[in-house]
Design an enzyme around this catalytic site. Structure first.
Site, PDB file in Angstrom:
ATOM      1  N   VAL A   1     -20.610   4.187  24.857  1.00 11.11           N
ATOM      2  CA  VAL A   1     -19.957   4.522  23.589  1.00 11.11           C
ATOM      3  C   VAL A   1     -19.015   3.389  23.203  1.00 11.11           C
ATOM      4  CG1 VAL A   1     -18.394   6.119  22.425  1.00 11.11           C
ATOM      5  CG2 VAL A   1     -20.076   7.001  24.062  1.00 11.11           C
TER       6      VAL A   1
ATOM      7  N   VAL B   1     -17.396   1.073  19.474  1.00 12.64           N
ATOM      8  CA  VAL B   1     -17.448   0.658  18.073  1.00 12.64           C
ATOM      9  C   VAL B   1     -16.813  -0.726  18.003  1.00 12.64           C
ATOM     10  CG1 VAL B   1     -16.583   1.145  15.732  1.00 12.64           C
ATOM     11  CG2 VAL B   1     -17.371   3.024  17.192  1.00 12.64           C
TER      12      VAL B   1
ATOM     13  N   ARG C   1     -11.831   2.755  13.637  1.00 16.41           N
ATOM     14  CA  ARG C   1     -11.014   3.712  12.874  1.00 16.41           C
ATOM     15  C   ARG C   1     -11.480   3.910  11.437  1.00 16.41           C
ATOM     16  NH1 ARG C   1     -10.315   3.252  17.438  1.00 16.41           N
ATOM     17  NH2 ARG C   1      -8.357   3.138  18.596  1.00 16.41           N
ATOM     18  N   ARG C   2     -12.788   3.965  11.307  1.00 14.15           N
ATOM     19  CA  ARG C   2     -13.341   4.342   9.994  1.00 14.15           C
ATOM     20  C   ARG C   2     -14.286   5.515  10.149  1.00 14.15           C
ATOM     21  NH1 ARG C   2     -15.898  -1.103   7.759  1.00 14.15           N
ATOM     22  NH2 ARG C   2     -14.435  -2.553   8.739  1.00 14.15           N
ATOM     23  N   GLY C   3     -14.237   6.155  11.291  1.00 15.69           N
ATOM     24  CA  GLY C   3     -15.060   7.350  11.470  1.00 15.69           C
ATOM     25  C   GLY C   3     -16.437   7.082  12.055  1.00 15.69           C
TER      26      GLY C   3
ATOM     27  N   LEU D   1     -17.250   6.387  15.271  1.00 18.67           N
ATOM     28  CA  LEU D   1     -17.424   7.183  16.497  1.00 18.67           C
ATOM     29  C   LEU D   1     -17.661   8.658  16.151  1.00 18.67           C
ATOM     30  CD1 LEU D   1     -17.284   7.595  19.595  1.00 18.67           C
ATOM     31  CD2 LEU D   1     -14.855   8.077  19.294  1.00 18.67           C
TER      32      LEU D   1
ATOM     33  N   TYR E   1     -11.761  11.962  23.520  1.00 19.66           N
ATOM     34  CA  TYR E   1     -12.857  12.939  23.423  1.00 19.66           C
ATOM     35  C   TYR E   1     -12.455  14.402  23.256  1.00 19.66           C
ATOM     36  CZ  TYR E   1     -15.789   8.971  24.523  1.00 19.66           C
ATOM     37  OH  TYR E   1     -16.415   7.757  24.466  1.00 19.66           O
TER      38      TYR E   1
ATOM     39  N   PHE F   1     -20.529   7.006  35.183  1.00 19.89           N
ATOM     40  CA  PHE F   1     -21.862   6.664  34.691  1.00 19.89           C
ATOM     41  C   PHE F   1     -21.768   6.150  33.269  1.00 19.89           C
ATOM     42  CE2 PHE F   1     -21.084  11.272  34.506  1.00 19.89           C
ATOM     43  CZ  PHE F   1     -21.085  11.479  33.140  1.00 19.89           C
TER      44      PHE F   1
HETATM   45  C1  LIG Z   1     -12.959   4.506  21.151  1.00 15.56           C
HETATM   46  C2  LIG Z   1     -13.761   3.978  19.968  1.00 15.56           C
HETATM   47  C3  LIG Z   1     -15.227   4.171  20.241  1.00 15.56           C
HETATM   48  C4  LIG Z   1     -13.340   4.767  18.726  1.00 15.56           C
HETATM   49  O1  LIG Z   1     -14.210   4.443  17.641  1.00 15.56           O
HETATM   50  P1  LIG Z   1     -13.762   4.609  16.113  1.00 15.56           P
HETATM   51  O2  LIG Z   1     -14.971   4.457  15.284  1.00 15.56           O
HETATM   52  O3  LIG Z   1     -12.609   3.732  15.851  1.00 15.56           O
HETATM   53  O4  LIG Z   1     -13.283   6.128  16.085  1.00 15.56           O
HETATM   54  P2  LIG Z   1     -13.123   7.053  14.774  1.00 15.56           P
HETATM   55  O5  LIG Z   1     -12.746   6.193  13.599  1.00 15.56           O
HETATM   56  O6  LIG Z   1     -14.327   7.909  14.598  1.00 15.56           O
HETATM   57  O7  LIG Z   1     -11.902   7.924  15.243  1.00 15.56           O
HETATM   58  C5  LIG Z   1     -11.867   9.315  15.184  1.00 15.56           C
HETATM   59  C6  LIG Z   1     -10.479   9.760  15.525  1.00 15.56           C
HETATM   60  O8  LIG Z   1     -10.192   9.460  16.891  1.00 15.56           O
HETATM   61  C7  LIG Z   1      -9.026   8.657  16.989  1.00 15.56           C
HETATM   62  N1  LIG Z   1      -9.278   7.660  18.039  1.00 15.56           N
HETATM   63  C8  LIG Z   1     -10.387   6.963  18.214  1.00 15.56           C
HETATM   64  N2  LIG Z   1     -10.268   6.151  19.259  1.00 15.56           N
HETATM   65  C9  LIG Z   1      -9.042   6.352  19.763  1.00 15.56           C
HETATM   66  C10 LIG Z   1      -8.335   5.804  20.850  1.00 15.56           C
HETATM   67  N3  LIG Z   1      -8.898   4.868  21.632  1.00 15.56           N
HETATM   68  N4  LIG Z   1      -7.089   6.246  21.081  1.00 15.56           N
HETATM   69  C11 LIG Z   1      -6.540   7.187  20.264  1.00 15.56           C
HETATM   70  N5  LIG Z   1      -7.163   7.748  19.221  1.00 15.56           N
HETATM   71  C12 LIG Z   1      -8.411   7.324  18.969  1.00 15.56           C
HETATM   72  C13 LIG Z   1      -8.890   8.012  15.632  1.00 15.56           C
HETATM   73  O9  LIG Z   1      -7.564   7.612  15.375  1.00 15.56           O
HETATM   74  C14 LIG Z   1      -9.372   9.085  14.725  1.00 15.56           C
HETATM   75  O10 LIG Z   1      -8.365  10.045  14.533  1.00 15.56           O
HETATM   76  P3  LIG Z   1      -8.098  10.746  13.124  1.00 15.56           P
HETATM   77  O11 LIG Z   1      -9.383  11.430  12.778  1.00 15.56           O
HETATM   78  O12 LIG Z   1      -6.970  11.668  13.414  1.00 15.56           O
HETATM   79  O13 LIG Z   1      -7.767   9.628  12.197  1.00 15.56           O
HETATM   80  C15 LIG Z   1     -13.461   2.472  19.710  1.00 15.56           C
HETATM   81  O14 LIG Z   1     -12.071   2.315  19.553  1.00 15.56           O
HETATM   82  C16 LIG Z   1     -13.925   1.559  20.834  1.00 15.56           C
HETATM   83  O15 LIG Z   1     -15.052   1.126  20.848  1.00 15.56           O
HETATM   84  N6  LIG Z   1     -13.030   1.241  21.805  1.00 15.56           N
HETATM   85  C17 LIG Z   1     -13.346   0.323  22.889  1.00 15.56           C
HETATM   86  C18 LIG Z   1     -14.483   0.830  23.785  1.00 15.56           C
HETATM   87  C19 LIG Z   1     -14.223   2.226  24.294  1.00 15.56           C
HETATM   88  O16 LIG Z   1     -13.125   2.527  24.733  1.00 15.56           O
HETATM   89  N7  LIG Z   1     -15.246   3.093  24.232  1.00 15.56           N
HETATM   90  C20 LIG Z   1     -15.193   4.451  24.732  1.00 15.56           C
HETATM   91  C21 LIG Z   1     -15.863   4.448  26.063  1.00 15.56           C
HETATM   92  S1  LIG Z   1     -15.722   5.949  26.901  1.00 15.56           S
END
Ligand SMILES: CC(C)(COP(=O)(O)OP(=O)(O)OC[C@H]1O[C@@H](n2cnc3c(N)ncnc32)[C@H](O)[C@@H]1OP(=O)(O)O)[C@@H](O)C(=O)NCCC(=O)NCCS
Length: 412
Positions: A86, A88, A94-96, A98, A128, A412
């Site tokens: 997973v 982004v 932070r554009r939705g 995920l 999550y 995993f």
């Molecule tokens: C974690 C990750 C996938 C989030 O993707 P994203 O597209 O930015 O997430 P979204 O825009 O759909 O966020 C949905 C909500 O979750 C929150 N959120 C997402 N990632 C977060 C984080 N790391 N910490 C805190 N809040 C987070 C957002 O602020 C948002 O909240 P809101 O709806 O209240 O505004 C991205 O930051 C990433 O790739 N991080 C590095 C790799 C990683 O950690 N992957 C997860 C592996 S388990």
């Protein structure tokens, strides 16, 4: 471009042609650059048809995948979508994106059927919960100075330790693991390809430490435990200061458990021994002369998401016979939410939608957290995450409670 709405993002299952772009997006999300060796190791377990790409035009900017795993639950096991890969890209965070990926993935798992739960390890514990995942199997880490690792009681070894190379470990360890995995909720079964993967020992995963060493424990009953560890070599001011990093220690009996830890704490030239991920009910805490010196820390490990609630709840065993009605809130997956009666009798458990009044009111993430017996409903009530009469919640605690506590042995 910053500000692009996620509605322009299309989600679809990737194909063979997309794999390079999929990897690139994931590397960018995690800030890593994989070596060819690492890519080969990941490819061996990859289930391409279970992986989604978030496309901005033709470019993959986000990813989410799953492995087909089987996880132990109290008294049984269930198929689990092991969510992974997973990420982004920083350019699209932070554009939705995920959120779109998670919704689609949960719908796909539901439609495919056969997996009543999904599970994952989170890079950050903030991510999550909003998608209905609950902290079902916390894990522990410890770090102890070797010269403070004395055991409380005297000991006569019950077996002997035999050090082997990887090929022999691959032959001997799976049988021990298979016997232990069925006893411990939260552990997932390791197939042959996963054994190869887990022991592939990619250079970057060693983080400056040695390749894996393997120690088997042999008693009168045969091989009944093993340890896999690395050594991070260090000399300071002419003195040896190695660190032993225990990657996995699995024992079928208390005797093998003790012999293996005594072996690991006894390795010469060592200053410190560290281990992660370990069960939160680690017997060592009750075996050492100075348990505080373990510096034992607990954090989230395996997160669980209910996909088919009645199937998931009926698949596990319970510690006592009783009946309980749960009112489950689940705005993200409305097919999970609702009121369910769980009836546990001598023939096993049944879980069905009901009109009966609720005993326990909680969110799907919190029922998922309690699913493997890792957290009590009474505690969830004190955390203001479950509602119900305290005496009724104690009955629910008695039903769901299980020994040993859930633990997940590997990311995993
Ligand atoms: C974690 C990750 C996938 C989030 O993707 P994203 O597209 O930015 O997430 P979204 O825009 O759909 O966020 C949905 C909500 O979750 C929150 N959120 C997402 N990632 C977060 C984080 N790391 N910490 C805190 N809040 C987070 C957002 O602020 C948002 O909240 P809101 O709806 O209240 O505004 C991205 O930051 C990433 O790739 N991080 C590095 C790799 C990683 O950690 N992957 C997860 C592996 S388990």
């Amino acid at each position: 471009m910053a500000g692009d709405p996620a509605m322009d993002i299309q989600i679809r299952t990737i194909t063979e042609e997309d794999t390079a772009a999929f990897d690139r997006s994931l590397e960018r999300a995690f800030g890593q650059q994989w070596t060819d060796e690492e890519r080969r190791a990941e490819r061996a377990i990859f289930e391409i048809e279970r992986n989604l790409g978030a496309f901005d035009g033709t470019e993959i900017v986000g990813t989410a995948g799953a492995y087909s795993l089987t996880v132990t639950v109290p008294g049984g096991s269930v198929p689990m979508a092991g969510v992974s890969a997973v990420g982004v890209q920083p350019s699209h965070r932070r554009r939705g994106v995920l959120t779109k990926l998670m919704r689609r993935q949960l719908e796909d798992i539901r439609e495919a059927g056969g997996e009543p739960i999904a599970g994952l390890w989170a890079s950050e514990s903030s991510i999550y919960g909003r998608f209905g995942y609950g902290m079902a199997a916390p894990v522990a880490a410890f770090e102890i100075e070797r010269d403070r690792s004395a055991f409380l009681r005297p000991h006569e070894p019950e077996g002997r330790i035999r050090m082997v190379d990887k090929d022999e470990a691959l032959k001997e360890c799976p049988a021990v693991f298979d016997r232990v995995v069925t006893e411990r909720p939260g552990m997932w079964a390791r197939s042959d390809i996963w054994w190869e993967h887990s022991l592939s020992d990619v250079e970057r995963w060693r983080e400056g430490a040695s390749a894996l060493f393997f120690a088997l424990h042999e008693s009168a009953h045969g091989i009944d435990g093993y340890a896999m560890y690395r050594i991070k070599p260090e000399w300071k001011d002419g003195l040896p200061a190695n660190q032993v990093r225990v990657r996995e220690q699995i024992a079928e009996t208390p005797e093998a458990y003790e012999d293996l830890w005594r072996f690991l704490f006894g390795i010469d030239l060592t200053k410190q021994v560290e281990a992660w991920p370990r069960p939160v009910d680690e017997p060592l805490l009750w075996m050492l002369a100075e348990p505080r010196r373990l510096d034992f820390k607990i954090h989230d490990g395996l997160w669980i998401r209910l996909i088919d609630l009645p199937v998931a709840l009926a698949a596990r065993h319970y510690s006592v016979e009783d009946s309980m009605v749960f009112d489950v809130r689940d705005p993200l997956c409305p097919w999970v939410g609702g009121r369910y009666a769980l009836d546990v009798g001598p023939e096993g458990a049944e879980c069905r939608p009901t009109d009966r009044s609720a005993d326990v009111v909680l969110e799907a993430a919190d029922l998922a957290a309690a699913y493997l017996g890792g957290v009590r409903f009474s505690l969830l009530r004190r955390a203001r995450r479950a509602e119900g009469d305290p005496a009724t919640l104690r009955r629910a605690d008695a039903m769901f409670g299980w020994d040993p506590l859930p633990w997940c042995h590997e990311v995993f």
